[in-house]
Design a protein around this motif. Structure first.
Motif, PDB file in Angstrom:
ATOM      1  N   VAL A 102       0.840  -1.195   0.000  1.00 20.01           N
ATOM      2  CA  VAL A 102       0.000   0.000   0.000  1.00 20.01           C
ATOM      3  C   VAL A 102       0.879   1.251   0.000  1.00 20.01           C
ATOM      4  N   TYR A 105       2.170   2.007  -3.418  1.00 19.12           N
ATOM      5  CA  TYR A 105       1.140   2.456  -4.352  1.00 19.12           C
ATOM      6  C   TYR A 105       0.770   3.920  -4.119  1.00 19.12           C
ATOM      7  N   ALA A 106       0.939   4.386  -2.895  1.00 20.22           N
ATOM      8  CA  ALA A 106       0.537   5.755  -2.555  1.00 20.22           C
ATOM      9  C   ALA A 106       1.162   6.814  -3.464  1.00 20.22           C
ATOM     10  N   LEU A 109      -0.777   7.141  -6.662  1.00 19.85           N
ATOM     11  CA  LEU A 109      -2.057   7.817  -6.466  1.00 19.85           C
ATOM     12  C   LEU A 109      -1.868   9.329  -6.383  1.00 19.85           C
ATOM     13  N   GLY A 140      -3.727  -0.206  -8.570  1.00 15.89           N
ATOM     14  CA  GLY A 140      -4.878  -0.241  -7.666  1.00 15.89           C
ATOM     15  C   GLY A 140      -5.534  -1.611  -7.627  1.00 15.89           C
ATOM     16  N   LEU A 163      -4.239   4.675   2.153  1.00 10.16           N
ATOM     17  CA  LEU A 163      -4.202   5.556   0.988  1.00 10.16           C
ATOM     18  C   LEU A 163      -4.904   6.874   1.267  1.00 10.16           C
ATOM     19  N   ALA A 166      -2.447   9.028   3.121  1.00  8.83           N
ATOM     20  CA  ALA A 166      -1.459   9.571   2.194  1.00  8.83           C
ATOM     21  C   ALA A 166      -2.054  10.698   1.351  1.00  8.83           C
ATOM     22  N   TRP A 167      -3.309  10.536   0.945  1.00 10.50           N
ATOM     23  CA  TRP A 167      -3.955  11.560   0.111  1.00 10.50           C
ATOM     24  C   TRP A 167      -4.129  12.870   0.874  1.00 10.50           C
ATOM     25  N   ALA A 192       1.141   6.151   4.521  1.00  8.37           N
ATOM     26  CA  ALA A 192       0.240   5.086   4.073  1.00  8.37           C
ATOM     27  C   ALA A 192       0.495   3.808   4.854  1.00  8.37           C
TER      28      ALA A 192
END
Length: 209
Positions: A102, A105-106, A109, A140, A163, A166-167, A192
């Motif tokens: 995860v 992946y952040a 994103l 994703g 996520l 992180a956003w 994240a």
């Protein structure tokens, strides 16, 4: 990385008490990544104290760590340590497998959600400009499938929490700096991963109450 951490945890929990084994796993975690993302988080936190974006970027380029950066690192590591130590043994391995996934992946994103800082030609800006929509969708899907399989039914909630954390951080950094830097992407990885640990800890606790 997740597999190495899960195997290390499987061994260490049989040799040491939960808190000590969690500390050893967390130490291995940060050593294996070279602390590069921790450095990015510290720089971003120090930059938040600046008066304007120009000063913030200058502070973030300084190799010295400031008060906010030091406090942030201490709190993040303490939160990660306690969350990991408090996880039930049956979900610790799965959480350690999922959290780094995860975390990696952040940045994808955030790269699709926020622009790089104007005039930034570093590796972070190059990464942001290179991430395609296809990469975001494929990444994703991989995260969703693995999170669902490893920690059903809570894996998807934990991944979404990580996520989401992180956003929010990316939005805050982007608003303060008028764009994202490589440090912001590194900070997103750490936050994240922490979000995943905290979410699994909370869900496990609620399920046991």
């Amino acid at each position: 990385l997740g597999l190495v951490l899960a195997v290390a945890d499987w061994l260490l929990v049989r040799l040491f008490p939960p808190l000590l084994s969690a500390l050893l796993v967390l130490t291995a975690w940060k050593l294996l990544t070279g602390g590069i993302h921790l450095d990015g988080l510290a720089d971003c936190l120090d930059g938040l104290a600046a008066r304007d974006p120009r000063q913030a970027l200058a502070i973030m380029r300084d190799s010295r760590i400031g008060t906010f950066g030091a406090m942030g690192l201490i709190l993040l590591l303490l939160l990660a340590l306690v969350a990991l130590a408090e996880l039930p043994r049956m979900v610790r391995g799965g959480t350690l497998l999922m959290a780094p996934l995860v975390g990696r992946y952040a940045p994808l994103l955030l790269a699709r959600g926020f622009p790089p800082v104007a005039g930034d030609h570093g590796s972070g800006a190059a990464f942001i400009r290179s991430v395609s929509g296809a990469a975001l969708l494929v990444g994703g899907a991989i995260v969703a499938i693995i999170a669902g399989v490893i920690l059903w039914p809570h894996g998807l909630i934990a991944a979404a929490t990580g996520l989401g954390t992180a956003w929010v951080a990316g939005w805050l950094f982007s608003r303060r700096l008028r764009g994202l830097t490589g440090d912001g992407l590194g900070a997103a990885v750490e936050l994240a991963e922490l979000g995943v640990l905290l979410a699994v800890a909370a869900l496990s606790y609620l399920a046991a109450v």
